[in-house]
Design an enzyme around this catalytic site. Structure first.
Site, PDB file in Angstrom:
ATOM      1  N   ASN A 251       0.616  -1.434  -0.122  1.00 27.48           N
ATOM      2  CA  ASN A 251       0.264   0.158   0.407  1.00 27.48           C
ATOM      3  C   ASN A 251       0.932   1.344  -0.058  1.00 27.48           C
ATOM      4  O   ASN A 251       0.748   2.320  -0.855  1.00 27.48           O
ATOM      5  CB  ASN A 251      -1.133  -0.065   1.219  1.00 27.48           C
ATOM      6  CG  ASN A 251      -2.033   1.064   1.253  1.00 27.48           C
ATOM      7  OD1 ASN A 251      -2.014   1.651   0.603  1.00 27.48           O
ATOM      8  ND2 ASN A 251      -2.511   0.780   2.147  1.00 27.48           N
ATOM      9  N   ASP A 252       1.691   1.451   0.858  1.00 26.16           N
ATOM     10  CA  ASP A 252       2.541   2.484   1.254  1.00 26.16           C
ATOM     11  C   ASP A 252       3.495   2.540   0.248  1.00 26.16           C
ATOM     12  O   ASP A 252       3.490   3.859  -0.242  1.00 26.16           O
ATOM     13  CB  ASP A 252       2.734   3.165   2.896  1.00 26.16           C
ATOM     14  CG  ASP A 252       2.060   3.135   3.829  1.00 26.16           C
ATOM     15  OD1 ASP A 252       0.709   3.664   3.464  1.00 26.16           O
ATOM     16  OD2 ASP A 252       1.855   2.697   5.235  1.00 26.16           O
TER      17      ASP A 252
END
Lengths: 105, 469
Positions: free
Chosen positions: B395-396
């Site tokens: 995600n990040d």
């Protein structure tokens, strides 16, 4: 300050060793590729189990009826040995997986 | 004379084996040899320590052998049984045990000084007190990192208000207490030393508490470095050169990894340690569009067709892949696509997962050849010409806010620029933000599709669809 000069002069060999090892360590490890970061970490982790040497020397010097030193030393040996054995075996296991693919290609 | 020569030669060869072993560890072809060599070095060092005549005493070999066997068996089975996905936990535990070992040594030596009249020079006092502090932090810090990784402690549990300030004050107080104990010399009260020990242990746990999931690679590297330093300092107690050399090498390697991890996140070590990524981020970073924009979903079937008829596919694995244990089925999808002539690569972000190189190990376990793994720069170079990017549990590290949203907490962090590829498919359990608690604008982009569900489950269904084509 006098005490510091004294310490420096008495341990000059040790200080050389310390500094050169730091430089050597950075030189040797700085080129490790990302792929190998985890095995490097667990392998070096096993090397930090070298602290077990201290535990061995401690127990060898302890009086036979000094159960305080002996029992703490025993725990230290167990911990150190788990660190050493576990570290090398798990690294070997990981690297075996890296090697396997090499042959298949 | 010859006896001492052999002992010292054993230590010397052991130290050389460590250096050379680490050197060999830095290339995939020689790494296994390097590890074996380091193991031989360790064996030599242990043998030398067992038989050196430099020290005199009753030897108590029974205690040493007994403890050694227990530890060796426990370590062996732990290492053989651990799942590759649980590697960060395992490394944490080993780090912690090394630190605990150093602390025990210092505690015994200090006890002998206070109670049995052992000589207390200035330097030995400094060494013992430092060992207790560094080793203690390594021990409880690693144990807490383990508990966090294992999910025994959730995110910000135990987080006190002003936690970082409390930590800083605690550290200053500990150092002050250490200095005070030093000035008291051999006449210090033993209770004060016990307070120092307990304080070090509490501080170790406390300093890891505010550090969140995505920062785990930094913490583990740092604790790795600490475990080396505590071994080196403990080596000074016994004037043992190989302990010093081995410990410093590990300290150096841990430090390098720590710096690499920090660079990969574009943050300073200080910022990671006191920044509270996970905690403080909740207020910022909502710019991505919270609720009013829509995400597009894709069905398994459509996704399979899209993948099947593309020329190039890049898979971006993240911690979610490890959690779902999806590495093998991921490789299965890879094989099915490759068999159809699709070029499949993997884009690996340096801080994907919970320890440095975590993803590489998982994919190696699933038999993915390591030349298919692209690092950050290579992946970013290849992305614009990639047809479909499949993001599995990351995600990040694929968040465009890191590039274009200065208000985002991760602004400035180098990320995989997946939105430059023609299409992206995100495999994700739900819309909830990642560990860092930051919304990801990627999900709302036009060429992105979401495929909700457990990563392993979804990939298995994808594989089934692909087989039928």
């Amino acid at each position: 300050m006098e005490a510091f000069y004294q310490f420096f002069n008495d341990n000059i060999f040790l200080i050389y060793l310390l500094i050169f090892t730091i430089i050597l360590g950075f030189e040797v490890i700085s080129k490790v590729p990302t792929v190998l970061h985890t095995p490097l970490m667990s392998g070096s982790n096993a090397i930090s189990g070298i602290v077990i040497i201290g535990a061995i020397l401690l127990i060898r010097q302890a009086a036979s009826d000094d159960y305080f030193s002996l029992s703490l030393g025993l725990i230290a040996i167990i911990f150190g040995m788990i660190n050493v054995m576990g570290g090398f075996v798990v690294t070997d296991r990981m690297l075996e997986m890296f090697k396997k693919k090499k042959k298949k290609k | 004379m010859v006896y001492n020569f052999i002992i010292n030669l054993g230590y010397l060869l052991g130290a050389i084996a460590f250096v050379w072993g680490l050197r060999l560890l830095s290339s995939p072809d020689t790494a296994k040899k390097g590890n074996t060599l380091a193991g031989i070095g360790m064996t030599l060092a242990i043998l030398s320590a067992l038989f050196t005549k430099e020290i005199s005493g009753p030897n108590n070999y029974g205690w040493i052998v007994g403890g050694g066997i227990i530890g060796a068996i426990a370590g062996y089975f732990a290492a053989k049984k651990v799942k590759m996905t649980d590697m960060p936990q395992m490394v944490s535990v080993f780090n912690g045990l090394g630190g605990a070992c150093a602390v025990l040594l210092a505690v015994v030596e200090l006890f002998l000084i206070y109670n049995k009249g052992h000589a207390a020079s200035n330097s030995i006092l400094v060494i013992l007190l430092s060992t207790i502090l560094i080793g203690g932090i390594t021990f409880t810090g690693s144990m807490l990192a383990y508990a966090k990784l294992q999910g025994l402690i959730k995110g910000n549990q135990f987080l006190l208000p002003k936690h970082n300030m409390i930590n800083n004050i605690m550290l200053i107080a500990l150092v002050a207490l250490g200095v005070y104990l030093f000035t008291l010399g051999a006449g210090a009260s033993q209770n004060l030393a016990i307070i120092f020990l307990i304080g070090s242990l509490i501080f170790g746990a406390s300093f890891v508490i505010p550090i969140g999931g995505a920062d785990m690679p930094v913490v583990i590297s740092l604790l790795n470095s600490f475990s080396g330093i505590s071994a080196a300092v403990a080596g000074l107690i016994y004037h043992n050169n190989i302990m010093l050399v081995g410990g410093i090498l590990v300290g150096a390697s841990g430090t390098i990894l720590t710096v690499l991890m920090c660079n990969a996140m574009n943050r300073s070590l200080l910022n990671v340690l006191i920044g509270g990524f996970g905690g403080g981020a909740s207020t910022a970073g909502k710019g991505g569009g919270s609720g009013d924009e829509v995400v597009k979903e894709v069905s398994i079937n459509d996704a399979a067709i899209q993948l099947f008829y593309s020329d190039s596919v890049m898979i971006i694995p993240g911690y979610g892949l490890a959690v779902a244990q999806a590495q093998k089925v991921c490789k299965e999808v890879d094989d099915l696509l490759s068999a159809n002539g699709v070029q499949v690569t993997y884009g690996i972000h340096p801080v994907a997962g919970r320890m440095p190189g975590h993803m590489n190990v998982l994919l190696a376990e699933a038999d993915v050849p390591y030349d298919k793994l692209l690092d950050l720069d290579a992946a970013n170079a290849a992305l614009p010409s990639t047809d479909v990017v499949v993001i599995v549990g990351a995600n990040d590290v694929v968040n465009p806010a890191a590039i274009d949203d200065p208000s985002s907490p991760i602004y400035g962090m180098p990320v995989l620029e997946v939105w430059k590829a023609k299409n992206t498919i995100v495999l994700k359990r739900s819309m909830s933000p990642g560990y860092a608690g930051i919304q990801n604008p990627l999900f709302f982009k036009n060429n992105n599709h979401m495929l909700f569900g457990d990563a392993k489950d979804t990939l298995t269904k994808l594989a089934t669809e692909l087989k039928e084509m």
